[in-house]
Every structure is written in structure tokens, then in C-alpha cells.
Write a protein that holds these residues in place. Sequence first.
Motif, PDB file in Angstrom:
ATOM      1  N   VAL A 359      32.242 -17.235 -67.570  1.00 18.52           N
ATOM      2  CA  VAL A 359      31.717 -16.673 -68.821  1.00 18.52           C
ATOM      3  C   VAL A 359      30.193 -16.603 -68.772  1.00 18.52           C
ATOM      4  CG1 VAL A 359      31.479 -17.066 -71.310  1.00 18.52           C
ATOM      5  CG2 VAL A 359      33.700 -17.404 -70.193  1.00 18.52           C
ATOM      6  N   ARG A 360      29.571 -17.660 -68.249  1.00 16.58           N
ATOM      7  CA  ARG A 360      28.109 -17.670 -68.134  1.00 16.58           C
ATOM      8  C   ARG A 360      27.643 -16.515 -67.241  1.00 16.58           C
ATOM      9  NH1 ARG A 360      24.750 -21.483 -69.557  1.00 16.58           N
ATOM     10  NH2 ARG A 360      26.429 -22.992 -69.757  1.00 16.58           N
ATOM     11  N   ALA A 361      28.338 -16.313 -66.119  1.00 20.03           N
ATOM     12  CA  ALA A 361      27.978 -15.232 -65.199  1.00 20.03           C
ATOM     13  C   ALA A 361      28.111 -13.874 -65.872  1.00 20.03           C
ATOM     14  CB  ALA A 361      28.866 -15.290 -63.955  1.00 20.03           C
ATOM     15  N   THR A 362      29.157 -13.696 -66.669  1.00 13.96           N
ATOM     16  CA  THR A 362      29.382 -12.415 -67.355  1.00 13.96           C
ATOM     17  C   THR A 362      28.241 -12.098 -68.316  1.00 13.96           C
ATOM     18  OG1 THR A 362      31.788 -12.638 -67.200  1.00 13.96           O
ATOM     19  CG2 THR A 362      30.938 -11.136 -68.876  1.00 13.96           C
ATOM     20  N   PHE A 363      27.823 -13.080 -69.108  1.00  7.82           N
ATOM     21  CA  PHE A 363      26.732 -12.856 -70.063  1.00  7.82           C
ATOM     22  C   PHE A 363      25.393 -12.623 -69.343  1.00  7.82           C
ATOM     23  CE2 PHE A 363      29.532 -14.904 -73.293  1.00  7.82           C
ATOM     24  CZ  PHE A 363      29.488 -13.883 -74.230  1.00  7.82           C
ATOM     25  N   ILE A 364      25.193 -13.325 -68.243  1.00  8.50           N
ATOM     26  CA  ILE A 364      23.955 -13.143 -67.479  1.00  8.50           C
ATOM     27  C   ILE A 364      23.890 -11.726 -66.915  1.00  8.50           C
ATOM     28  CG2 ILE A 364      22.751 -13.817 -65.356  1.00  8.50           C
ATOM     29  CD1 ILE A 364      23.638 -16.705 -65.914  1.00  8.50           C
ATOM     30  N   ILE A 365      24.989 -11.272 -66.327  1.00  8.98           N
ATOM     31  CA  ILE A 365      25.025  -9.913 -65.774  1.00  8.98           C
ATOM     32  C   ILE A 365      24.794  -8.887 -66.877  1.00  8.98           C
ATOM     33  CG2 ILE A 365      26.520  -8.167 -64.728  1.00  8.98           C
ATOM     34  CD1 ILE A 365      25.428 -10.194 -62.743  1.00  8.98           C
ATOM     35  N   ASP A 366      25.393  -9.112 -68.034  1.00  8.58           N
ATOM     36  CA  ASP A 366      25.223  -8.190 -69.159  1.00  8.58           C
ATOM     37  C   ASP A 366      23.749  -8.115 -69.577  1.00  8.58           C
ATOM     38  OD1 ASP A 366      26.393  -6.477 -71.234  1.00  8.58           O
ATOM     39  OD2 ASP A 366      25.776  -8.043 -72.612  1.00  8.58           O
ATOM     40  N   SER A 367      23.077  -9.261 -69.635  1.00 10.84           N
ATOM     41  CA  SER A 367      21.658  -9.288 -69.998  1.00 10.84           C
ATOM     42  C   SER A 367      20.788  -8.650 -68.921  1.00 10.84           C
ATOM     43  CB  SER A 367      21.204 -10.734 -70.249  1.00 10.84           C
ATOM     44  OG  SER A 367      21.837 -11.269 -71.381  1.00 10.84           O
ATOM     45  N   LEU A 368      21.127  -8.932 -67.665  1.00 10.63           N
ATOM     46  CA  LEU A 368      20.369  -8.343 -66.558  1.00 10.63           C
ATOM     47  C   LEU A 368      20.523  -6.820 -66.539  1.00 10.63           C
ATOM     48  CD1 LEU A 368      21.125 -10.854 -63.668  1.00 10.63           C
ATOM     49  CD2 LEU A 368      18.906 -10.434 -64.710  1.00 10.63           C
ATOM     50  N   ALA A 369      21.715  -6.337 -66.880  1.00 10.19           N
ATOM     51  CA  ALA A 369      21.946  -4.893 -66.911  1.00 10.19           C
ATOM     52  C   ALA A 369      21.020  -4.232 -67.929  1.00 10.19           C
ATOM     53  CB  ALA A 369      23.405  -4.593 -67.239  1.00 10.19           C
ATOM     54  N   THR A 370      20.821  -4.907 -69.063  1.00 11.27           N
ATOM     55  CA  THR A 370      19.901  -4.388 -70.077  1.00 11.27           C
ATOM     56  C   THR A 370      18.468  -4.430 -69.564  1.00 11.27           C
ATOM     57  OG1 THR A 370      21.357  -5.124 -71.866  1.00 11.27           O
ATOM     58  CG2 THR A 370      19.062  -4.685 -72.441  1.00 11.27           C
ATOM     59  N   ALA A 371      18.106  -5.564 -68.955  1.00 13.04           N
ATOM     60  CA  ALA A 371      16.739  -5.721 -68.447  1.00 13.04           C
ATOM     61  C   ALA A 371      16.431  -4.732 -67.319  1.00 13.04           C
ATOM     62  CB  ALA A 371      16.525  -7.153 -67.957  1.00 13.04           C
ATOM     63  N   GLU A 372      17.420  -4.447 -66.490  1.00 10.47           N
ATOM     64  CA  GLU A 372      17.225  -3.558 -65.344  1.00 10.47           C
ATOM     65  C   GLU A 372      17.605  -2.103 -65.652  1.00 10.47           C
ATOM     66  OE1 GLU A 372      16.279  -4.217 -61.969  1.00 10.47           O
ATOM     67  OE2 GLU A 372      15.509  -6.128 -62.715  1.00 10.47           O
ATOM     68  N   ASN A 373      18.015  -1.873 -66.910  1.00 11.13           N
ATOM     69  CA  ASN A 373      18.425  -0.526 -67.343  1.00 11.13           C
ATOM     70  C   ASN A 373      19.535   0.031 -66.451  1.00 11.13           C
ATOM     71  OD1 ASN A 373      18.338   1.692 -69.081  1.00 11.13           O
ATOM     72  ND2 ASN A 373      16.906   2.805 -67.775  1.00 11.13           N
ATOM     73  N   VAL A 374      20.538  -0.795 -66.194  1.00  6.44           N
ATOM     74  CA  VAL A 374      21.669  -0.403 -65.359  1.00  6.44           C
ATOM     75  C   VAL A 374      22.867  -0.103 -66.249  1.00  6.44           C
ATOM     76  CG1 VAL A 374      23.374  -1.235 -63.690  1.00  6.44           C
ATOM     77  CG2 VAL A 374      20.949  -1.663 -63.309  1.00  6.44           C
ATOM     78  N   LYS A 375      23.480   1.045 -66.020  1.00  6.86           N
ATOM     79  CA  LYS A 375      24.669   1.435 -66.784  1.00  6.86           C
ATOM     80  C   LYS A 375      25.711   2.009 -65.836  1.00  6.86           C
ATOM     81  CE  LYS A 375      22.021   2.582 -70.967  1.00  6.86           C
ATOM     82  NZ  LYS A 375      21.622   3.664 -71.895  1.00  6.86           N
ATOM     83  N   VAL A 376      26.972   1.834 -66.205  1.00  7.96           N
ATOM     84  CA  VAL A 376      28.076   2.450 -65.472  1.00  7.96           C
ATOM     85  C   VAL A 376      28.932   3.179 -66.495  1.00  7.96           C
ATOM     86  CG1 VAL A 376      30.186   2.057 -64.133  1.00  7.96           C
ATOM     87  CG2 VAL A 376      28.119   0.749 -63.614  1.00  7.96           C
ATOM     88  N   THR A 377      29.022   4.490 -66.367  1.00  9.48           N
ATOM     89  CA  THR A 377      29.770   5.293 -67.329  1.00  9.48           C
ATOM     90  C   THR A 377      31.268   5.271 -67.013  1.00  9.48           C
ATOM     91  OG1 THR A 377      29.590   7.327 -66.027  1.00  9.48           O
ATOM     92  CG2 THR A 377      27.786   6.828 -67.567  1.00  9.48           C
ATOM     93  N   GLU A 378      32.061   5.679 -68.001  1.00 13.92           N
ATOM     94  CA  GLU A 378      33.507   5.769 -67.790  1.00 13.92           C
ATOM     95  C   GLU A 378      33.820   6.779 -66.689  1.00 13.92           C
ATOM     96  OE1 GLU A 378      35.722   6.469 -71.336  1.00 13.92           O
ATOM     97  OE2 GLU A 378      34.739   4.864 -72.455  1.00 13.92           O
ATOM     98  N   ASN A 379      33.012   7.816 -66.608  1.00 17.44           N
ATOM     99  CA  ASN A 379      33.221   8.831 -65.580  1.00 17.44           C
ATOM    100  C   ASN A 379      32.999   8.251 -64.184  1.00 17.44           C
ATOM    101  OD1 ASN A 379      33.768  11.613 -64.847  1.00 17.44           O
ATOM    102  ND2 ASN A 379      31.615  11.744 -64.250  1.00 17.44           N
ATOM    103  N   GLU A 380      32.014   7.360 -64.044  1.00 20.36           N
ATOM    104  CA  GLU A 380      31.761   6.713 -62.757  1.00 20.36           C
ATOM    105  C   GLU A 380      32.936   5.827 -62.362  1.00 20.36           C
ATOM    106  OE1 GLU A 380      27.435   5.422 -61.865  1.00 20.36           O
ATOM    107  OE2 GLU A 380      27.563   5.470 -64.048  1.00 20.36           O
ATOM    108  N   VAL A 381      33.503   5.126 -63.355  1.00 15.91           N
ATOM    109  CA  VAL A 381      34.674   4.284 -63.086  1.00 15.91           C
ATOM    110  C   VAL A 381      35.829   5.156 -62.593  1.00 15.91           C
ATOM    111  CG1 VAL A 381      36.397   2.744 -64.102  1.00 15.91           C
ATOM    112  CG2 VAL A 381      33.997   2.546 -64.784  1.00 15.91           C
ATOM    113  N   MET A 382      36.053   6.275 -63.276  1.00 17.78           N
ATOM    114  CA  MET A 382      37.137   7.175 -62.897  1.00 17.78           C
ATOM    115  C   MET A 382      36.927   7.717 -61.477  1.00 17.78           C
ATOM    116  SD  MET A 382      38.501  10.648 -64.788  1.00 17.78           S
ATOM    117  CE  MET A 382      37.037  11.588 -64.332  1.00 17.78           C
ATOM    118  N   GLN A 383      35.686   8.128 -61.181  1.00 17.07           N
ATOM    119  CA  GLN A 383      35.392   8.661 -59.848  1.00 17.07           C
ATOM    120  C   GLN A 383      35.626   7.618 -58.762  1.00 17.07           C
ATOM    121  OE1 GLN A 383      31.361  10.102 -60.167  1.00 17.07           O
ATOM    122  NE2 GLN A 383      31.977  12.087 -60.978  1.00 17.07           N
ATOM    123  N   THR A 384      35.249   6.365 -59.045  1.00 15.42           N
ATOM    124  CA  THR A 384      35.453   5.281 -58.073  1.00 15.42           C
ATOM    125  C   THR A 384      36.939   5.060 -57.802  1.00 15.42           C
ATOM    126  OG1 THR A 384      33.414   4.149 -58.733  1.00 15.42           O
ATOM    127  CG2 THR A 384      35.088   2.821 -57.628  1.00 15.42           C
TER     128      THR A 384
END
Length: 433
Positions: A359-384
Amino acid sequence: MKIKTNKINSANAEIEAEISNKTIDTNLEKIAKELTKTVAVQGFRKGKVPVAVVKKQYGNRLLQDAEAEALRDVLNRGLDELKISSDRLIGEPNIYKFDKNDAGISVTVKIALRPDIDLGNYADMVKDFEKPVIDEKEVEVRLERLADSQGKFVDLKKKRAAKNGDSAIIDFEGSIDGVLFDGGAAKEFALVLGSNQFIPGFEDQVVGMNIGEEKIVKVKFPENYGSDALSGKDAEFKVTLHNIQEKIKAEIDEAFAAKMLAGQDDTSLENLKAQIKAQMSHEALAKLYNDELKPALLETLVESIKFDLPEFVVEQEIDVSLNKKASMMSEDEIKELRESTEKLEALRETFREDAQRSVRATFIIDSLATAENVKVTENEVMQTIYYEAMQMGQDPKVSYDKYKNAGYLPAIQMSMVEDKVLTQILNSKTKEA
């Protein structure tokens, strides 16, 4: 209505309330009056149904709605007292206690909040490292392999026994206990020896055969073979070798490079080697990231960044681990847990530390994604998912729908976010060797 709030920490809070019967009655009366405007009851015109009739016909439903409205009021007033906005809530509030008594209802609501996370100078937690170096010998080996893959099979110039790497042109006919089985026969089949195209043991016994030779090949189908009729069964194949072709690899020259780089401006052999080297460098760096640096970085982040965890999220993670464990237990073991609350709780506690880290890792990654401006769209998930399905020879849409219906898309998306975030942080620390 009496309300008492308790902010346990930055991620957890409790709201206790005493809901009087008068509050429930008032809510019920209001809901019943609203219902009279729309409900259809035989013998009455629409909008003219008496409140008493509505109460009689929808009594239990009205009571449930009245209690639900009181609970919403408890939550809203509790959040106001705690000075917490609703967008900070995680999941649904947990009705921890709901006791009805003569005076009304005693209720305790537990709420989980998105924790405040101070990432600090997280980039400083990553030490500089050098990119893997690819030497020219490694490039030559890869180039030779590429040339081999582009080679052609030709008839032997000098007759000899079949060996690994050859294409053996064979007839075969398979049987189990003397009875032929469906799909077990073919004529003039081209089998590349050593390719592991056939079940284990088959190709090994074709090696050493000579043109014109007939042989009985004895094998055993794997236990997990795709057909129940064949799984784990001993079988015999009558094999006749008609021809042997050896592979002649392509010549590594400018013509070969031009073929491999078709459509590019620079089709020289030098550019082909440069591109192979760049590809190998990328593969080596990806392996270093995935095998060593990413796991180590995530471990460092989890150990270094401390914050309060929402209790119910941890409990949910424990439940997931518990259910996974239960799926591998015998019926007697499960029965024993059902009959002993103490044993069940003891087993649950064995998963707590790992659940907290997850759980700690999940929240950290979520915060880092905001700090690093990283996003993964639903379309990217589908393409993968589509790409991986095509790589495995599966129907992309069927694979996507399977993941979607099983509720796995959010987990896949989160995994992709984690990969992007950690890669981006590590990229900022790479140094050329």
C-alpha cells in the motif's frame, strides 16, 4: 443528533453519532411525502396518494431510505467538523457500528483519507550509474544470428545423418496403444531439428537418422498437454525421413544490410551494425532497470518515505493475500480456520507487513506520477494488451475484454505508471560509461 469526531492521523478518522428516532421519523415523513407525488397506487390518482397509504405500502423501504439519509447527514456533518473535503476520501466510508436501540441508532463511521506524502528530494535517493557497454564482439554475434535467421534451407551437397539445425522432411504417424489418434499424422512435414516444435524427445530421436530411414519414435505427452485424450500418455510415431536440408546463412555484406534496412536513407553495413548496437544497448539497460535498479529504487523509496496509511486499504490488501492463500489450502485447512477465529486472525496478521509495504508503494508511485507528470491513458493500456496478445498469437480484443471483465485494467494501468515513473527517474541519473 449528537456527533463526535476523532481524527486518528492524517489518513484515518472516525465519526461517532447518536441518531434519534425523531430524526428517522422526520426523514421518513419527508421521503413519504415526496413519494406521493410520483408513486402509482391502484384506486388513487397520480399525485393524490395519501401519505398513510404510501407508508403502509413502502414501509420497510421508506425506513431504509430514512436511515440512509441520516447516515449521509452524519458523514457530511462529521467531515465539516473534521475540516476534511470529500475529495480526500478513499473508497466508501465503513459503517463500523450500527446498533439500533430504544432511543434510535448508535453509529460509528470509519473513513480513510488520501495521505499527505512528503517526497522530499526523492531523486537524490538514486545513485548515478553507468549504462551497460556493448562491445563489438557482441554486435558481431548478434549480426551472425541475424544472418542465420535470414538463411535458406537447401538440399545437402554431401549425404550425412540429420543433426540439430537441419530441416528434416518427414512423414509421421502417431498412435497410442496401437490406435492412431487425430492430428498425429502428416506427409513431407518440414521439421527444424532443435526448434522444440514437437513434444519433448521427438526431435532428439530424429537426429542421427539418414535419408530413406524409417524409425519408431517413442515419446510421452506432457501432463499439461492441450488435449485431455493425449495428456500424460505414452505414444509411438512411425517416422520416415525423406530428405535433409541444411541451412545456409545469408552473406553479411552491403546487399544484406540494404535488405535489412530497406526504406531507410542509410542502408550501409556500418549503419546496420550501429543500429544493432543501439538495440542491444537498449535491451541491456532495460534488463538492468528491471532486474536490479527499479526493485532497489522502489525498496529505497518505501523504506525512506514515511506517512500514515489508510487502515481499510491495508485490510483490503490483507484480504487479497488471504484469499489467494485460501485458494491453495485444503478443505480441512479452510474448515479449521472457519471454526477458529484466533487461527484466522493469526493467519491474517502474517500478511500485514507485506500489505503495508504494498500500500505504501502504491501511494508513493501515485505521488511520484504527479510530481513527474507521468500519465497512462486507457488507450495506452489497450494498446499494450493488444500488442502482447498479438505477440502470443491470441485475439487482441478477446484478451482485452477478458482483462476488462475480470476488473484487471486498473491494476495493469498502475503497473504501467510505476514502470514509467521509475524509468523516468532512473533516466535522469544515467551516465555514459
